[in-house]
Design a protein around this motif. Sequence first.
Motif, PDB file in Angstrom:
ATOM      1  N   ASN A  98      39.935  17.779  16.043  1.00  0.00           N
ATOM      2  CA  ASN A  98      40.257  16.917  14.997  1.00  0.00           C
ATOM      3  C   ASN A  98      39.745  16.106  14.061  1.00  0.00           C
ATOM      4  OD1 ASN A  98      42.672  14.624  14.309  1.00  0.00           O
ATOM      5  ND2 ASN A  98      43.883  16.319  13.705  1.00  0.00           N
ATOM      6  N   TRP A  99      38.442  15.730  14.601  1.00  0.00           N
ATOM      7  CA  TRP A  99      37.367  14.307  14.363  1.00  0.00           C
ATOM      8  C   TRP A  99      36.877  14.343  13.423  1.00  0.00           C
ATOM      9  CZ3 TRP A  99      36.211  13.006  20.200  1.00  0.00           C
ATOM     10  CH2 TRP A  99      37.083  12.059  20.746  1.00  0.00           C
ATOM     11  N   SER A 100      36.907  16.508  13.591  1.00  0.00           N
ATOM     12  CA  SER A 100      35.797  16.876  12.296  1.00  0.00           C
ATOM     13  C   SER A 100      36.440  17.282  10.717  1.00  0.00           C
ATOM     14  CB  SER A 100      35.705  18.528  12.567  1.00  0.00           C
ATOM     15  OG  SER A 100      35.802  19.185  13.815  1.00  0.00           O
ATOM     16  N   ILE A 101      38.005  16.968  10.637  1.00  0.00           N
ATOM     17  CA  ILE A 101      38.619  16.267   9.785  1.00  0.00           C
ATOM     18  C   ILE A 101      38.180  14.431   9.366  1.00  0.00           C
ATOM     19  CG2 ILE A 101      40.473  16.385   8.128  1.00  0.00           C
ATOM     20  CD1 ILE A 101      41.347  18.488  10.428  1.00  0.00           C
ATOM     21  N   ASP A 102      38.537  13.885  10.908  1.00  0.00           N
ATOM     22  CA  ASP A 102      38.990  12.473  10.351  1.00  0.00           C
ATOM     23  C   ASP A 102      37.689  11.634  10.261  1.00  0.00           C
ATOM     24  OD1 ASP A 102      41.643  13.329  10.842  1.00  0.00           O
ATOM     25  OD2 ASP A 102      41.836  12.547  12.315  1.00  0.00           O
ATOM     26  N   VAL A 103      36.538  11.622  10.886  1.00  0.00           N
ATOM     27  CA  VAL A 103      35.582  11.133  10.942  1.00  0.00           C
ATOM     28  C   VAL A 103      34.942  10.878   9.699  1.00  0.00           C
ATOM     29  CG1 VAL A 103      33.099  10.542  12.051  1.00  0.00           C
ATOM     30  CG2 VAL A 103      34.892  11.041  13.549  1.00  0.00           C
ATOM     31  N   ILE A 159      23.197  12.337  23.962  1.00  0.00           N
ATOM     32  CA  ILE A 159      22.378  12.831  22.452  1.00  0.00           C
ATOM     33  C   ILE A 159      23.586  12.534  21.558  1.00  0.00           C
ATOM     34  CG2 ILE A 159      22.610  14.995  21.591  1.00  0.00           C
ATOM     35  CD1 ILE A 159      21.779  15.405  23.980  1.00  0.00           C
ATOM     36  N   SER A 160      25.366  12.500  21.802  1.00  0.00           N
ATOM     37  CA  SER A 160      25.666  11.834  21.071  1.00  0.00           C
ATOM     38  C   SER A 160      25.971  11.079  20.598  1.00  0.00           C
ATOM     39  CB  SER A 160      27.381  12.763  21.541  1.00  0.00           C
ATOM     40  OG  SER A 160      28.482  11.770  20.525  1.00  0.00           O
ATOM     41  N   THR A 161      25.892   9.833  21.722  1.00  0.00           N
ATOM     42  CA  THR A 161      25.298   8.320  21.294  1.00  0.00           C
ATOM     43  C   THR A 161      24.621   7.980  20.783  1.00  0.00           C
ATOM     44  OG1 THR A 161      26.661   7.800  23.338  1.00  0.00           O
ATOM     45  CG2 THR A 161      25.398   6.130  22.306  1.00  0.00           C
ATOM     46  N   ALA A 200      35.804  -0.218  17.990  1.00  0.00           N
ATOM     47  CA  ALA A 200      37.512   0.969  18.219  1.00  0.00           C
ATOM     48  C   ALA A 200      36.189   2.227  18.601  1.00  0.00           C
ATOM     49  CB  ALA A 200      38.246   1.253  16.507  1.00  0.00           C
ATOM     50  N   TRP A 201      35.283   2.721  17.740  1.00  0.00           N
ATOM     51  CA  TRP A 201      34.684   3.839  18.536  1.00  0.00           C
ATOM     52  C   TRP A 201      33.878   3.807  19.556  1.00  0.00           C
ATOM     53  CZ3 TRP A 201      31.516   6.567  13.603  1.00  0.00           C
ATOM     54  CH2 TRP A 201      32.287   7.203  12.757  1.00  0.00           C
ATOM     55  N   THR A 202      33.982   2.737  19.283  1.00  0.00           N
ATOM     56  CA  THR A 202      33.066   2.453  21.547  1.00  0.00           C
ATOM     57  C   THR A 202      34.119   3.151  22.314  1.00  0.00           C
ATOM     58  OG1 THR A 202      31.561   0.748  20.311  1.00  0.00           O
ATOM     59  CG2 THR A 202      31.749   1.260  22.866  1.00  0.00           C
ATOM     60  N   SER A 234      41.185   2.682  14.391  1.00  0.00           N
ATOM     61  CA  SER A 234      40.132   3.154  13.869  1.00  0.00           C
ATOM     62  C   SER A 234      40.916   4.093  12.706  1.00  0.00           C
ATOM     63  CB  SER A 234      38.832   4.166  14.688  1.00  0.00           C
ATOM     64  OG  SER A 234      39.644   5.565  14.763  1.00  0.00           O
ATOM     65  N   LYS A 235      41.930   4.102  12.767  1.00  0.00           N
ATOM     66  CA  LYS A 235      42.470   5.148  12.018  1.00  0.00           C
ATOM     67  C   LYS A 235      43.493   3.951  11.161  1.00  0.00           C
ATOM     68  CE  LYS A 235      42.714   8.765  14.684  1.00  0.00           C
ATOM     69  NZ  LYS A 235      42.118   9.431  14.838  1.00  0.00           N
ATOM     70  N   VAL A 236      45.002   3.908  11.754  1.00  0.00           N
ATOM     71  CA  VAL A 236      45.309   2.774  11.357  1.00  0.00           C
ATOM     72  C   VAL A 236      44.858   1.630  10.555  1.00  0.00           C
ATOM     73  CG1 VAL A 236      47.857   2.011  11.019  1.00  0.00           C
ATOM     74  CG2 VAL A 236      47.122   3.886  12.595  1.00  0.00           C
TER      75      VAL A 236
HETATM   76  C1  RET Z   1      31.862  11.108  22.231  1.00  0.00           C
HETATM   77  C2  RET Z   1      30.871  12.044  22.925  1.00  0.00           C
HETATM   78  C3  RET Z   1      30.726  10.481  23.730  1.00  0.00           C
HETATM   79  C4  RET Z   1      29.308   9.794  22.627  1.00  0.00           C
HETATM   80  C5  RET Z   1      29.971   9.489  21.289  1.00  0.00           C
HETATM   81  C6  RET Z   1      31.406  10.427  21.358  1.00  0.00           C
HETATM   82  C7  RET Z   1      31.990   9.513  19.907  1.00  0.00           C
HETATM   83  C8  RET Z   1      32.822   9.938  19.495  1.00  0.00           C
HETATM   84  C9  RET Z   1      33.633   9.074  18.446  1.00  0.00           C
HETATM   85  C10 RET Z   1      34.350   9.119  17.997  1.00  0.00           C
HETATM   86  C11 RET Z   1      35.416   8.632  17.075  1.00  0.00           C
HETATM   87  C12 RET Z   1      36.591   9.243  15.898  1.00  0.00           C
HETATM   88  C13 RET Z   1      37.136   8.672  15.419  1.00  0.00           C
HETATM   89  C14 RET Z   1      38.465   9.301  14.960  1.00  0.00           C
HETATM   90  C15 RET Z   1      39.244   8.509  14.176  1.00  0.00           C
HETATM   91  O1  RET Z   1      40.188   9.329  13.765  1.00  0.00           O
HETATM   92  C16 RET Z   1      31.809  12.275  20.794  1.00  0.00           C
HETATM   93  C17 RET Z   1      33.099  10.619  22.452  1.00  0.00           C
HETATM   94  C18 RET Z   1      29.165   7.991  21.185  1.00  0.00           C
HETATM   95  C19 RET Z   1      32.747   7.050  17.700  1.00  0.00           C
HETATM   96  C20 RET Z   1      36.678   7.789  14.793  1.00  0.00           C
END
Ligand code: RET
Length: 270
Positions: A98-103, A159-161, A200-202, A234-236
């Motif tokens: 779902n994040w593929s849409i939101d991010v 890697i994701s980080t 929020a993202w952390t 992160s959204k609202v």
């Molecule tokens: C993962 C994998 C572990 C390392 C990191 C991640 C970051 C995810 C984030 C997601 C943000 C989602 C949002 C959704 C809003 O709709 C994928 C968990 C860094 C930052 C903002």
Amino acid sequence: MENMENLFSYSSVQYDIINHVLVLGVGAMMSGLAYFIMTIKDSSPRYRLTSVISSVVMVSAALILFNQQQSWQHAFAWDGNKWNPSATTFSNGFRYVNWSIDVPMLLTQLLIVLGVSGAAFRRRWVGLVVAGILMIYTGYVGQFYETTDITKLLIWGAISTVFMIYICYIVGISIAETNVSMPPKAARLAKALFWLLVVAWTLYPIAYLIPWLSPTPNGMVARQILYTIADITSKVIYGVMLGQLATRLSAAEGYEPARESMKSVIYGRD
Ligand code: RET
């Protein structure tokens, strides 16, 4: 059965808390949707796409959270004492997809409100969207290993980080660059938005690491609470702040909204 939630039995309180926070998430997204639709005319036409994008995010998030809550209810059965795993499973993987849409949406609306346009917009936008997708899918691969191979979970997470840090960097320089031409109050709000995004993202990578940090039923409760806090901020809250920024910038450019914003009610007229 890849996710650790399916490995435990839960007390009625643990089970209920997860069920309740998932419903809270749905409610927050539905409320956000109403808010973003109704405040669209607080800003001048050039900023209104931010309300449209926030609304799109609300619909997509409300749907996935409703699905999470329903699947939580089906994944466990009450034996009079505990909630035990049933024949169906619960999966956090839906969130990632779902994040593929939101991010990409959340990052696009930021560039729009900051007023980044033309070649700079296209360059930044491609960088943010590509990094966002790579951040999500590397994490998506990693979360499949949370019950079987913590080393792989950590490697994919690392890697994701890297992609997340790149995104924060691009967002940071975009805000710093546009800050100089904003009125002081708007500039302060834009800076606050940066920190809100980083914090929020952390929370998402912390939730990702729970199987390593605390592989227990309480850890699973903490994870769903973290996800919900992260989703709402992160959204609202992010969307509300971006809308407020758009309203301030519109006012500075001479736009007069049809009614007062909440800010002027709380803090008095500027
Ligand atoms: C993962 C994998 C572990 C390392 C990191 C991640 C970051 C995810 C984030 C997601 C943000 C989602 C949002 C959704 C809003 O709709 C994928 C968990 C860094 C930052 C903002």
